[in-house]
Structure formats: C-alpha cells, structure tokens
Write a protein that holds these residues in place. Structure first.
Motif, PDB file in Angstrom:
ATOM      1  N   GLU A  30      -4.783 -37.070 -34.387  1.00  6.94           N
ATOM      2  CA  GLU A  30      -5.014 -38.437 -33.913  1.00  6.94           C
ATOM      3  C   GLU A  30      -6.417 -38.644 -33.352  1.00  6.94           C
ATOM      4  O   GLU A  30      -6.763 -39.739 -32.922  1.00  6.94           O
ATOM      5  N   LYS A  31      -7.242 -37.592 -33.359  1.00  7.36           N
ATOM      6  CA  LYS A  31      -8.585 -37.706 -32.803  1.00  7.36           C
ATOM      7  C   LYS A  31      -9.589 -38.333 -33.774  1.00  7.36           C
ATOM      8  O   LYS A  31     -10.510 -39.023 -33.350  1.00  7.36           O
ATOM      9  N   VAL A  32      -9.418 -38.095 -35.072  1.00 10.62           N
ATOM     10  CA  VAL A  32     -10.383 -38.565 -36.068  1.00 10.62           C
ATOM     11  C   VAL A  32     -10.035 -39.925 -36.690  1.00 10.62           C
ATOM     12  O   VAL A  32     -10.938 -40.733 -36.922  1.00 10.62           O
ATOM     13  N   PRO A  33      -8.740 -40.202 -36.949  1.00  9.16           N
ATOM     14  CA  PRO A  33      -8.422 -41.447 -37.657  1.00  9.16           C
ATOM     15  C   PRO A  33      -8.974 -42.718 -37.014  1.00  9.16           C
ATOM     16  O   PRO A  33      -9.566 -43.553 -37.707  1.00  9.16           O
ATOM     17  N   GLU A  34      -8.802 -42.880 -35.722  1.00 11.75           N
ATOM     18  CA  GLU A  34      -9.248 -44.132 -35.094  1.00 11.75           C
ATOM     19  C   GLU A  34     -10.774 -44.282 -35.070  1.00 11.75           C
ATOM     20  O   GLU A  34     -11.285 -45.372 -35.335  1.00 11.75           O
TER      21      GLU A  34
END
Length: 226
Positions: free
Chosen positions: A42-46
């Motif tokens: 969930e660290k890279v997608p946003e």
C-alpha cells in the motif's frame, strides 16, 4: 489491415482464430498504453496515483490481483473513481501454465468477483501472474471472455535498477501502439521517482496516453477502414 503482435511473435490479424496474447497494436499513431500491475502493498500505489493526477494522465490501465483488491479496497476504489481502466491479475500469484484449466478458471473467477465487489467493474482484460501462459492457458481464458494482455516494453521496474535506468529503458524502446509494463506494487521501489520522467519523456516524443481497451478498439477501427 491493422494487426497485433501475437504470442508467437508473429503478426496476426485482430480477429485471428489461433489463441494469442496482445503485446502491441500496429499503428502509425503515437499512442501508448501505460499499464500497472498491483499484487502487493500500500506504500507505492497511492503515490503513483498522485503522480498520474498531478501530471494530468487521465488514461492508464491497472491490473489488480484479487487478494490485493480485498485488502486495499480504498485504493482500488480510488483507481476506479479516477477513471482508470481495471483489468484482472489473477488471485494467487502463480504461473497458470503449471495448473489445469479448472484451477485457472477458479483463480480468475475469485479475482473477478473481488474486483467487482469492490469497484463494480466486471473485468474482461487479464494479465496473467508473471506474464506466464501457453496456448492452452490462453484458450481457457478466451473461453471465459478474457483478452490476454502482455507488453511490448518492459520497464523492469521490479528489478529496481535505478529511476534513470527505468526511464531510459522505456524511452529508448517505446514504439507507436506500445503496451508498457510497470508496477504499482511495493516491490517496485523506484517507479515513483521514474514515472514523472517517463511521462514527460513520452510526451516530448509526441506520444498520447490511452487505455488498453482504447488501443485495441483503434486496431479494430483501422482494420475496418483499411
């Protein structure tokens, strides 16, 4: 006639009978499809979504795995709400060619249901885990109503070779009608740094961004015209 690259690497007509995966569309127009696989984290997608929004890239295709979609429904919904195309990336991240058709159908159905429950999208494009397939796998997926999407330009962002290396690889390999493979999973630690350079570099070359479906639709239209 507009044609596509098929699994064998040979040119095939869009309506080819032999099972094939799509790598690119043969076109003279400078259009490309930016594609992102997501199966973990969930660290890279946003930050990737933030960058696309900031750079005013309103066309891209995301291939989501079922478990990731279930674990991160808020991000999956955001992808949909931003207007990006969503495809299926399977359930368990295992090579389809190692398993029978029944298992493949189960995996794809599980992911399809998860994506639909979260986003309301009924997927019809699929990128198999690890890009793995053989003619039997493609035939099975086609029978489920899916078009198998590969890529012509692999950014190799998952190897984390450095943002500049990722950028240069894309910009030196891209061709009109290209499908470009990138990842928005946490394993791709440098895509956030590389993406602005990739976008600006492609635009400087005169490229416009479309979804995979728009790329395929353009091939159909060209085929009819020619």
């Amino acid at each position: 006639m507009a044609v596509l690259f098929a699994a064998s690497g040979e040119f095939k007509a869009f309506a080819a009978e032999k099972p094939s995966a799509i790598y690119k569309v043969d076109t003279n127009q400078k259009v490309v499809a930016l594609t992102f696989d997501i199966s973990w984290g969930e660290k890279v997608p946003e930050p990737v979504l933030d960058l696309l929004q900031r750079e005013k890239v309103d066309k891209a295709t995301f291939f989501l795995s079922g478990p990731w979609t279930q674990r991160h429904p808020k991000i999956a919904k955001r992808i949909h709400d931003m207007g990006y195309e969503i495809g299926n990336h399977g359930h368990l991240h295992k090579d389809f060619s190692n398993y029978p058709d029944g298992w493949i159908r189960q995996q794809v159905t599980l992911s399809e249901k998860a994506i639909y429950q979260v986003t309301g999208v009924k997927t019809r494009l699929i990128r198999t885990p690890n890009g793995d397939f053989n003619p039997r796998v493609i035939k099975c997926l086609n029978s489920m109503g899916y078009t198998v999407i590969q890529w012509n330009t692999d950014s190799l962002d998952w190897k984390n070779p450095g943002a500049q290396a990722i950028t240069q690889r894309v910009l030196t390999r891209v061709v009109p009608g290209d499908i470009i493979l990138m990842h928005a999973s946490d394993s791709s630690k440098q895509i956030v740094q590389a993406l602005p350079q990739i976008i600006s570099g492609l635009r400087a070359k005169g490229y416009q961004f479309v979804t995979v479906s728009e790329l395929l639709a353009q091939a159909k239209v060209q085929s009819k015209v020619e």
